[in-house]
Design an enzyme around this catalytic site. Structure first.
Site, mmCIF file in Angstrom:
data_model
loop_
_atom_site.group_PDB
_atom_site.id
_atom_site.type_symbol
_atom_site.label_atom_id
_atom_site.label_comp_id
_atom_site.label_asym_id
_atom_site.label_seq_id
_atom_site.Cartn_x
_atom_site.Cartn_y
_atom_site.Cartn_z
ATOM 1 N N ASP A 405 2.075 2.701 7.316
ATOM 2 C CA ASP A 405 1.054 2.042 8.131
ATOM 3 C C ASP A 405 -0.304 2.676 7.828
ATOM 4 O O ASP A 405 -0.382 3.693 7.131
ATOM 5 C CB ASP A 405 1.451 2.242 9.602
ATOM 6 C CG ASP A 405 0.531 1.493 10.549
ATOM 7 O OD1 ASP A 405 -0.060 0.482 10.140
ATOM 8 O OD2 ASP A 405 0.405 1.942 11.714
ATOM 9 N N GLU A 408 -4.777 0.999 4.667
ATOM 10 C CA GLU A 408 -5.834 0.143 4.071
ATOM 11 C C GLU A 408 -6.791 0.943 3.192
ATOM 12 O O GLU A 408 -7.298 0.347 2.230
ATOM 13 C CB GLU A 408 -6.591 -0.574 5.198
ATOM 14 C CG GLU A 408 -5.775 -1.636 5.893
ATOM 15 C CD GLU A 408 -4.619 -1.082 6.716
ATOM 16 O OE1 GLU A 408 -4.770 0.026 7.250
ATOM 17 O OE2 GLU A 408 -3.582 -1.735 6.797
ATOM 18 N N ASP A 483 -1.576 -5.948 13.299
ATOM 19 C CA ASP A 483 -1.680 -5.923 14.767
ATOM 20 C C ASP A 483 -2.132 -7.257 15.340
ATOM 21 O O ASP A 483 -3.302 -7.465 15.659
ATOM 22 C CB ASP A 483 -2.636 -4.806 15.197
ATOM 23 C CG ASP A 483 -2.066 -3.430 14.858
ATOM 24 O OD1 ASP A 483 -0.848 -3.345 14.609
ATOM 25 O OD2 ASP A 483 -2.839 -2.457 14.845
HETATM 26 C C1 GLC Z 1 -0.925 0.579 14.030
HETATM 27 C C2 GLC Z 1 0.200 -0.290 13.504
HETATM 28 C C3 GLC Z 1 1.218 -0.512 14.568
HETATM 29 C C4 GLC Z 1 1.732 0.844 15.076
HETATM 30 C C5 GLC Z 1 0.578 1.699 15.561
HETATM 31 C C6 GLC Z 1 1.028 3.111 15.936
HETATM 32 O O1 GLC Z 1 -1.625 -0.074 15.022
HETATM 33 O O2 GLC Z 1 -0.266 -1.490 12.996
HETATM 34 O O3 GLC Z 1 2.274 -1.312 14.096
HETATM 35 O O4 GLC Z 1 2.641 0.653 16.116
HETATM 36 O O5 GLC Z 1 -0.404 1.795 14.544
HETATM 37 O O6 GLC Z 1 1.619 3.748 14.870
#
Ligand code: GLC
Length: 799
Positions: A405, A408, A483
């Site tokens: 995650d 980017e 998200d």
């Molecule tokens: C980001 C991710 C999400 C995750 C969060 C905490 O917002 O996109 O899926 O739950 O981080 O790690």
């Protein structure tokens, strides 16, 4: 370089006249008076690469996107000179290159223009960074439509839009918001019935304009790098998408469990909470294969550590979950906490693995753990180190999948949401700034993760999921759409995004079911599950800030709908696995928007909601509250309503009634749909029959069923079973033919065949030309029979 002012217009520079040309192996080079070189490479007869430089020489050629194993080779290549232009000819195309200005025009062999330069290649020099803003514009014919570009949250047809590729952490994005998490600079143009594609392989921030600025012009440009694009000739969208997918690569088969249902939340902890969730799935008999641990499993958000208060013995817990059929998947982010008592940080510093600013210091930015340094995944040594870090998690503790995650890469509390642009990257030995490496950073992280997880899971297959991606990321990882929000609009967005990703070579994708931000109503959650089970990746995830999002957070009706649709997904696992196989073997997208399915029917060109799941199942989600049905377009052909087996003739819009526990689902006439029994997790049951739902059609239809050991790499050595079924219905007869390939022996012995829609009463059945009594086949009033799996031909006769 001396700039010829005549070649400057509105700050743009243009190539001047061609003064020389050269043909070399698979390429033609055209040289202009002002140091522009165009290199056209014949990758395949219908796939040309166009590469431009304005310096008089080319820099080393390097791309992260192109799969080194892609198909190449052509039948014909010649360059013919005319007074005003050159022909670059293959057995499929004739590309004209104008002597006066280097503009190109591509024709098919009938002499129809497929794609012509408008201004063609032009550029603007950037004094501040060096290099050029490289630009290309093409003539767009009236009625042309555009598709592709990855995760864009906008109408499937991109006509009239301007879009940007700059991977961005876009929390709670909205419809039409730009840019999003992924950068997939590939699109398909559809002119009437003919399709072509463009892949602009440039990782800098790039833009695409599809007749937004000017009515008959499509254009694309990037903030640096080369004008370097691939042109794919169709004329079918299938050919374009398959050629792009082949060029940028395909994944390995996922383990079958990864196609099951996944449950996630930010965050399940401590261990007792995780167990409570998994037990509840089993109690309520809602199938589930994977449980996720979000950032709170770590010690202070330090990657590769565990919070021992919450998870005193991760290895034991992971083993106990596995006993119950649950695979544990953990999140790993790129930010490494700056902490002198943290081994990962210390190793990174000791080996100089973190990204640096232009003037030398390590780049520092805030993410969950506070101030962090960030590995430079574009350095092969760093990827190797990163892969090794998974030894404990995967090799020792037994984690089965890793979730990447924030890649980017995301940085908190800064207006740009990412690294400063002067940050330096190795770029596999082609050092550059973040302007060039930004869009590829997430993919290189996922690649390093894939290599690590694979190393320590071997001989089992790894499972990786990423948020950010560039073209080619599909070779290493699945993805999700980031998200999103628990709104009806986002259900619409999820439907479009996953179809678009499928068209963009990256089919193993899904959305956060129910929405990540905010809280869905039970109705919205149920409608989302009903769509989500038809997405290649199927996971409920939520931020957890507004309440629970497990099925039992809603009322019994919603629980029942959830169970019913997840059960349907588990029944369809062999069908889903087969479409995955066809994706990696034949480059066929798993989800097919209607325009892809039938591009010759102009009614499909603007459809967004309906899609074909695999080859034979038409899905149309319900995207509004209080629906008792919906209008939809059923594509041409005959279809069976899945719920009542009524036949619908396509090629028109129809109103379809549905109850709350249904969405419009249709099966193409002639299809053979394989089904497993409902299992609570993949591999739970041993069974002796594979169900085949056979839908009668007057005429022929082909279906495939791919199976193997469901994990491991034996399938790459030929140990798989690929059955091709052909149905042929004619009057009062139906012939079902089976052809088998591969060395894998499926564990079951029988097919249970459900004959659906027979327009006659069965009187006799021949198995491989011998009549077998109906009793022996356990034939019953539901037109169901049981037959040994090894038959070649089943001949069903009636009156
Ligand atoms: C980001 C991710 C999400 C995750 C969060 C905490 O917002 O996109 O899926 O739950 O981080 O790690």
């Amino acid at each position: 370089m001396i700039i010829n002012t005549e070649l400057e217009y509105k700050g743009n520079l243009y190539p001047s006249r061609i003064i020389d040309f050269k043909k070399e192996v698979d390429s033609a080079f055209f040289y202009t008076d002002n140091d522009v070189i165009l290199k056209i490479t014949i990758v395949r007869d219908s796939l040309l690469r166009f590469r431009y430089t304005t310096k008089g020489y080319f820099s080393p050629d390097f791309s992260y996107a192109i799969d080194e194993n892609h198909s190449r080779g052509y039948n014909h290549f010649e360059v013919v000179e005319e007074p005003d232009f050159y022909h670059v000819k293959t057995s499929k195309l004739d590309c004209h290159v104008s002597k006066a200005d280097l503009r190109t025009a591509i024709f098919d062999l009938k002499g129809n223009a497929v794609l012509e330069d408008e201004l063609g290649f032009h550029w603007e020099e950037i004094y501040e960074y060096g290099g050029n803003i490289v630009k290309m514009s093409k003539v767009s014919k009236d009625g042309e439509n555009f598709y592709g570009l990855g995760d864009k949250a906008t109408h499937l047809n991109l006509k009239g839009k301007r879009l940007e590729n700059w991977a961005t952490d876009q929390y709670a994005y909205h419809k039409d918001q730009e840019p999003l998490y992924k950068a997939v600079p590939f699109y398909i143009g559809l002119n009437g019935k003919d399709a072509y594609g463009i892949f602009f392989d440039n990782t800098f921030r790039s833009f695409f304009d599809f007749c937004h600025e000017r009515r008959n012009v499509s254009s694309f440009w990037a903030d640096g790098g080369e004008m370097n694009y691939y042109f794919f000739y169709g004329p079918s969208m299938h050919d374009v998408v398959a050629a792009y997918t082949d060029l940028t690569g395909k994944p390995e088969l996922p383990p079958l469990w990864a196609l099951g249902y996944h449950q996630c939340k930010w965050s399940y902890y401590p261990e007792s909470k995780v167990k409570e969730i998994t037990s509840r799935f089993r109690e309520l008999r809602i199938p589930c294969d994977a449980i996720y641990l979000d950032i709170d499993y770590m010690e202070g958000f330090r990657c590769f550590t565990w919070n021992k208060n919450f998870f005193p013995d991760p290895k034991r817990m992971v083993a106990e979950l596995a006993e119950d059929g649950f695979k544990t998947i953990v999140i790993i982010d790129p930010g490494i906490k700056i902490d002198k008592d943290y081994w990962v940080y210390n190793e990174g510093i000791a080996n100089d693995y973190f990204c640096k600013r232009a003037d030398g210091p390590y780049m520092k930015g805030k993410v969950w753990p506070g101030e962090c340094n960030f590995p430079d995944y574009t350095n092969p040594a760093v990827r190797e180190w990163w892969a090794g870090l998974f030894k404990e998690l995967v090799g020792d503790i037994g984690v089965k999948g890793v979730w990447n995650d924030m890649n980017e890469p995301a940085v908190m509390e800064v207006p740009t949401k990412t690294f400063p642009l002067d940050v330096r990257h190795d770029y596999d030995g082609h050092p550059c700034s973040h302007r060039k490496a930004h869009n590829i950073y997430g993919t290189q992280m996922a690649r390093a993760t894939y290599e690590g997880v694979k190393r320590f899971s071997y001989p089992k297959r790894p499972f990786i999921i990423t948020r950010s991606a560039y073209s080619g990321a599909q070779r290493y990882t699945s993805s999700w759409t980031g998200d999103n929000v628990a709104t009806w609009e986002h259900l619409w967005i999820a439907n479009v995004q996953v179809q678009r990703m499928s068209l963009s070579g990256m089919g193993f994708t899904g959305s956060d079911i129910g929405g990540f931000a905010e809280q869905p109503t039970g109705e919205l959650y149920a409608r989302w599950i009903q769509l989500g089970v038809f997405h290649p990746f199927c996971r409920t995830h939520s931020s957890g800030h507004h309440g629970e999002q497990e099925p039992w957070a809603f009322d019994d009706e919603v629980i029942n709908v959830t169970r019913k649709f997840i059960e349907l997904r588990y029944q369809l696992l062999p069908y889903l696995y087969t479409m995955f196989w066809q994706y990696i073997d034949e480059s066929i997208p798993m989800l097919k928007p209607l325009v892809y399915f039938d591009q010759e029917d102009p009614q499909t060109h603007y459809r967004t909601d309906e899609f074909i799941f695999g080859n034979h199942i038409l899905v149309c989600p319900i995207l509004e509250p209080n629906a008792v049905g919906r209008r939809m377009y059923v594509p041409r052909g005959s279809w069976y309503n899945y719920w009542n087996n009524e036949i619908v003739q396509g090629g028109r819009e129809s109103w379809i009634d549905v109850a709350f526990d249904q969405i419009p689902l249709f099966v193409k006439a002639g299809a053979v749909i394989p089904k497993y029994p409902v299992q609570q997790y993949v591999g739970e049951l041993e069974f002796d029959e594979l169900t085949l739902d056979v839908y009668y059609k007057e005429g022929k239809e082909e279906s495939k069923v791919f199976e193997d050991a469901q994990d491991g790499y034996d399938y790459t050595k030929g140990r798989y079973s690929l059955r091709t079924f052909t149905t042929a219905g004619k009057g009062k007869e139906l012939v079902l033919h089976q052809h088998k390939e591969g060395k894998f022996i499926t564990p079951y012995n029988y097919f249970k065949i459900n004959l659906i829609g027979l327009p006659f009463k069965v009187t006799a059945v021949e198995v491989d030309n011998e009549e077998v009594s109906l009793e022996e086949l356990k034939f019953n009033i539901h037109n169901t029979l049981t037959v040994n799996k090894d038959f070649s031909e089943l001949h069903i006769k009636g009156i």
